[in-house]
Design a protein around this motif. Sequence first.
Motif, short mmCIF file in Angstrom:
data_model
loop_
_atom_site.label_atom_id
_atom_site.label_comp_id
_atom_site.label_asym_id
_atom_site.label_seq_id
_atom_site.Cartn_x
_atom_site.Cartn_y
_atom_site.Cartn_z
N UNK A 343 0.86 -1.18 0.00
CA UNK A 343 0.00 0.00 0.00
C UNK A 343 0.89 1.23 0.00
N UNK A 344 0.74 2.06 -1.03
CA UNK A 344 1.60 3.25 -1.13
C UNK A 344 0.83 4.55 -0.90
N UNK A 345 -0.49 4.44 -0.77
CA UNK A 345 -1.28 5.66 -0.51
C UNK A 345 -2.66 5.27 0.01
N UNK A 346 -3.19 6.12 0.88
CA UNK A 346 -4.57 5.96 1.34
C UNK A 346 -5.54 6.82 0.55
N UNK A 347 -5.04 7.91 -0.02
CA UNK A 347 -5.88 8.86 -0.75
C UNK A 347 -5.22 9.24 -2.08
N UNK A 451 -3.26 11.01 -13.37
CA UNK A 451 -4.51 10.68 -14.03
C UNK A 451 -5.37 9.77 -13.15
N UNK A 452 -4.72 8.81 -12.49
CA UNK A 452 -5.46 7.88 -11.62
C UNK A 452 -6.06 8.62 -10.43
N UNK A 453 -5.29 9.53 -9.85
CA UNK A 453 -5.82 10.31 -8.72
C UNK A 453 -7.00 11.16 -9.15
N UNK A 454 -6.87 11.81 -10.31
CA UNK A 454 -7.96 12.64 -10.82
C UNK A 454 -9.21 11.79 -11.07
N UNK A 455 -9.00 10.59 -11.58
CA UNK A 455 -10.15 9.71 -11.87
C UNK A 455 -10.85 9.28 -10.59
N UNK A 456 -10.09 8.98 -9.55
CA UNK A 456 -10.72 8.58 -8.29
C UNK A 456 -11.49 9.74 -7.67
N UNK A 457 -10.97 10.95 -7.83
CA UNK A 457 -11.68 12.13 -7.32
C UNK A 457 -12.99 12.33 -8.08
N UNK A 458 -12.94 12.04 -9.38
CA UNK A 458 -14.15 12.13 -10.21
C UNK A 458 -15.21 11.14 -9.73
N UNK A 459 -14.75 9.91 -9.46
CA UNK A 459 -15.65 8.86 -9.00
C UNK A 459 -16.30 9.27 -7.67
N UNK A 460 -15.49 9.78 -6.76
CA UNK A 460 -16.00 10.16 -5.44
C UNK A 460 -16.93 11.36 -5.51
N UNK A 461 -16.67 12.26 -6.47
CA UNK A 461 -17.54 13.42 -6.64
C UNK A 461 -18.95 12.99 -7.05
N UNK A 462 -19.02 11.95 -7.86
CA UNK A 462 -20.32 11.45 -8.31
C UNK A 462 -20.95 10.49 -7.33
N UNK A 463 -20.11 9.75 -6.61
CA UNK A 463 -20.61 8.75 -5.64
C UNK A 463 -19.76 8.84 -4.37
N UNK A 464 -20.14 9.69 -3.43
CA UNK A 464 -19.31 9.90 -2.23
C UNK A 464 -19.06 8.65 -1.41
N UNK A 465 -19.93 7.63 -1.55
CA UNK A 465 -19.75 6.40 -0.78
C UNK A 465 -18.90 5.37 -1.53
N UNK A 466 -18.39 5.73 -2.72
CA UNK A 466 -17.56 4.80 -3.50
C UNK A 466 -16.22 4.57 -2.79
N UNK A 467 -15.60 3.44 -3.10
CA UNK A 467 -14.27 3.11 -2.56
C UNK A 467 -13.36 2.71 -3.72
N UNK A 468 -12.87 3.68 -4.46
CA UNK A 468 -12.01 3.35 -5.60
C UNK A 468 -10.63 2.87 -5.14
#
Length: 485
Positions: A343-347, A451-468
């Motif tokens: 694991x290299x990052x939590x966020x 790009x991956x970080x931006x994509x996870x932020x996008x996912x969370x913006x649309x679904x706050x309960x998501x766990x990417x």
Amino acid sequence: MMKKYDDAAYAAMLDRLFVRFPSFQKDGAQAYKPGIDRMLFFDQLAGHPHRKYIAVHIAGTNGKGSVSNMIASALAASGLRTGLYTSPHIHDFRERMRLIDGRSGASSPEFISKEEVWDFVQKWGLTFDHLDLSFFEITTMMAFDWFASRQVDVAVIETGLGGRFDSTNIISPVLSIITNIGFDHCSMLGNTLPEIAFEKAGIIKPEIPVVIGESDPETDPVFERKVLYTNLPEPDYMGDRQKIMQLLTFADRTEPSLWHMKDAILKNMDLQGVCQRKNLRTVLASLDVLSSDMSVSAHPQFESLSRQLRQACHCADGLPANDLVSAIVHTASRMDFHGRWEKISDHPFTIADIGHNAHGLKYNFSQLKQYRNDGICTDLVIIYGAAADKDIEAVFPLMPSDAEYIFTNASGKRALPASELLERYMKHCADAGIKPAPAQCAGNVAEAMSLAKARTEEILAGRPDARPLVYVGGSTYIVAEALSK
């Protein structure tokens, strides 16, 4: 006269070493020099340093690094001054050579120092040229010499490529271990599993016990014949066959003495890849052999060390000792071991693993699928890159279909360009008649991570309960660059 050390001179010297003597890590197959004649001659010039300590020799397609580190951690926990030689490195060249001093109870490793690397290169630099050595031959002898100078009790030695012609294969170990056999480096080792097994089996020596981590109907006969013919005085002499075959242990066909603790060990291990279950069994079976009479009879000078290990494995009442189990559980932190389901990052939640061939990646992709099934994550973003000489067509069918992909490439000439990787993925999907997963390219690992970080932020913006979850892998070099960000 030897040049004087300083940090700038060291950095320049190391750069020259990489350029003048190609490494497989940087240059691929052109750095591979089969045969051990050069190494045998270099060893003679250096005074046979590997004869000054006991060695455990480890080969295999996957799992060598994990098994090597676990065994080194366990040996150190049993009170032995333990050296460890592995490759490739993740961050620093010196990671290849580590020492953990069990005599003093050390709980962390010491790397070879820059000054020691410098002194070795200054002493033997002309020999490198005269013998036309490879980078791996140079670093292998550097490790052997360093372990001797630091008076280790035992050294755990991982092969680089194959076994029969590997530079490390000049040693006579107390135990040989072959973790498993899969398809990798086929252009150098063979195109069938038995051919690859034959090359790996080259580390098997007369009268030396051997542990095979994973049995397989295609490769088992190769190991059985190698053990038998290596130990028979004549090929047709079968009188001692049963005794000879006692030298061979298939880990997955036996129950090691600590195997009843497997669930607790695996649950608490800081190496959390699902493949570690098989690696753990290999390690525990190997520790049993190392503490048995087989190792002592092969190397009488190992008797006192074997006694120490036996005492570490079992308390007076026959229960396993906490120190040794703890050493295995905390292998990654004790050995400063990276890039295995790390694991290299939590966020965002990010996992990196150096699995780089179909044999290893099937476990990683299966574990990612299980994470989704178990609700550990809801979305997968996979950063994937590969070396140009890898069989990526064998990897594509294993990739989760419900993930998003960012194809990238590491720096260095071995890397397969991200654009070509994407093109070949699309062709695979078209040929297989399947819908491709969302995929894009990134020109380097840093861009892919962004790009991956931006994509996870996008996912969370649309679904706050998501766990990417972001997974980074496909190549040691991809992971190394990700870990350095």
